[in-house]
Design a protein around this motif. Sequence first.
Motif, short mmCIF file in Angstrom:
data_model
loop_
_atom_site.label_atom_id
_atom_site.label_comp_id
_atom_site.label_asym_id
_atom_site.label_seq_id
_atom_site.Cartn_x
_atom_site.Cartn_y
_atom_site.Cartn_z
N UNK A 36 3.06 -82.04 99.01
CA UNK A 36 2.65 -82.62 100.11
C UNK A 36 1.31 -82.27 100.22
N UNK A 37 0.67 -83.19 101.29
CA UNK A 37 -0.73 -83.23 101.45
C UNK A 37 -1.51 -81.81 101.48
N UNK A 38 -0.75 -80.72 101.56
CA UNK A 38 -1.20 -79.47 101.86
C UNK A 38 -1.53 -78.76 100.59
N UNK A 39 -0.74 -79.09 99.43
CA UNK A 39 -0.69 -78.47 98.14
C UNK A 39 -1.67 -79.07 97.18
N UNK A 40 -1.99 -80.52 97.33
CA UNK A 40 -2.87 -80.97 96.42
C UNK A 40 -4.18 -80.47 96.09
N UNK A 41 -4.94 -80.43 97.31
CA UNK A 41 -6.46 -79.69 97.50
C UNK A 41 -6.26 -78.40 96.85
N UNK A 42 -5.28 -77.67 96.99
CA UNK A 42 -4.97 -76.32 96.62
C UNK A 42 -4.86 -76.26 95.22
N UNK A 43 -4.24 -76.98 94.64
CA UNK A 43 -3.90 -77.31 93.03
C UNK A 43 -5.37 -77.54 92.65
N UNK A 44 -5.93 -78.57 93.11
CA UNK A 44 -7.40 -78.99 92.67
C UNK A 44 -8.35 -77.79 92.54
N UNK A 45 -8.37 -77.31 93.48
CA UNK A 45 -9.55 -75.96 93.71
C UNK A 45 -9.20 -74.74 92.75
N UNK A 46 -7.80 -74.50 92.85
CA UNK A 46 -7.38 -73.38 91.85
C UNK A 46 -7.47 -73.85 90.39
N UNK A 47 -7.30 -75.20 89.93
CA UNK A 47 -7.81 -75.48 88.65
C UNK A 47 -9.16 -75.41 88.31
N UNK A 48 -10.10 -75.59 89.05
CA UNK A 48 -11.44 -75.52 89.03
C UNK A 48 -12.09 -73.95 88.99
N UNK A 49 -11.40 -73.12 89.87
CA UNK A 49 -11.36 -71.75 89.77
C UNK A 49 -11.27 -71.18 88.49
N UNK A 50 -9.92 -71.59 87.84
CA UNK A 50 -9.39 -71.23 86.86
C UNK A 50 -10.23 -71.56 85.43
N UNK A 51 -10.90 -72.64 85.44
CA UNK A 51 -11.65 -73.01 84.59
C UNK A 51 -13.08 -72.36 84.75
N UNK A 52 -13.79 -72.00 85.82
CA UNK A 52 -14.77 -71.24 85.81
C UNK A 52 -14.37 -69.66 85.35
N UNK A 53 -13.23 -69.23 85.87
CA UNK A 53 -13.13 -67.84 85.34
C UNK A 53 -13.12 -67.83 84.01
N UNK A 54 -12.42 -68.71 83.40
CA UNK A 54 -12.18 -68.58 81.78
C UNK A 54 -13.44 -68.40 81.13
N UNK A 55 -14.52 -69.03 81.75
CA UNK A 55 -15.83 -68.91 81.08
C UNK A 55 -16.41 -67.36 80.89
#
Length: 357
Positions: A36-55
């Motif tokens: 639903x609309x609530x989970x979409x932005x959470x998936x996006x920012x968590x993807x960005x967070x994990x990308x940054x964390x892995x660096x």
Amino acid sequence: MHMADALISPAVGGVMWAASAGTIVYCSAKVKNEMDSGKVPLMGVLGAFIFAAQMINFTIPATGSSGHLGGGMILSILLGPYASFLTIASVLVVQALFFADGGLLALGCNIFNLGIFPAFIAYPLIYKKIAATNATQGKITVAAIASAVVGLQLGALGVVLETVASGISSLPFTTFVALMQPIHLAIGIVEGVVTAAVVSFVFRARPEIIQGAQDDTPARGMAMKHIVFAFLAISILAGGIVSRFASEKPDGLEWSIAKITGKEELEGSNGGVHAALARLQERLAFLPDYSFKKHDKEAKAATIDAAANKTAPEATGENRENGSDPASSLSGITGGLITLLIVFAIGYFLKRRSRVV
């Protein structure tokens, strides 16, 4: 644990590509029903967070090695296993295509090792067994640490098995596994503590996010604006600033290979599938190894010259460790943005499909 193509045979790479692709299709179908609309932005920012964390590589004391977060358990606990797998797969695709972090042939292996084990083994069999009922701060902390450690141990074992199955005789099973498992145990403990801290933060702010992920229910009605902005801000800070101070010591996989062969990387094949994919990756990656392309060539030249003269190369490692390499900041912000957009697009597409169906 990002495997290079030199560790994988075309046969093993193809099988793991098929396994990961099939899991992506399966997870897409499952996520479509809970999106639903609530989970979409959470998936996006968590993807960005994990990308940054892995660096952000952190030094493992007294080993000469370093490690970074895998992020699979954080995603599984906050998103559920299916959305988690799609998100970590997106992160790894962005890293391989645009930053040459992990090989293209080995991409299926990397997605499997960093996605399958935390999402479909450690999360349901460890985390949920401990913290799914009557969750408390203490239960969540113990569950997060235990599941993160087990997930990373299984991922490290997966690397060893895939390498051995590929016929890489220079990395014999007994020696390789005896190095990989202990060093990734140390890395896993750090990951577990970070995972517990992140999950505890969300549990205190929006406990229904974690409950929704456990029950595979939509996030409908959740006011997640503050959580989304918090993770977005952390992603920018981690990718744009903190990544410049990441440890330059070899990661657990490179360290293990170096202990056995004397080199942090094995030489890949000069022909066939390996060479074709290497050329493709070279064309696609605009910031290879999170550095400018010109910078990357200079680093290779410096390494070759240093090897010939038996001296230690100066340059990029010291620059990055002192926080003076602007390419790290650019890579962190750009990669995080690309990941956010890709994951957001996947989530939006699946949400639209769920309406149609």
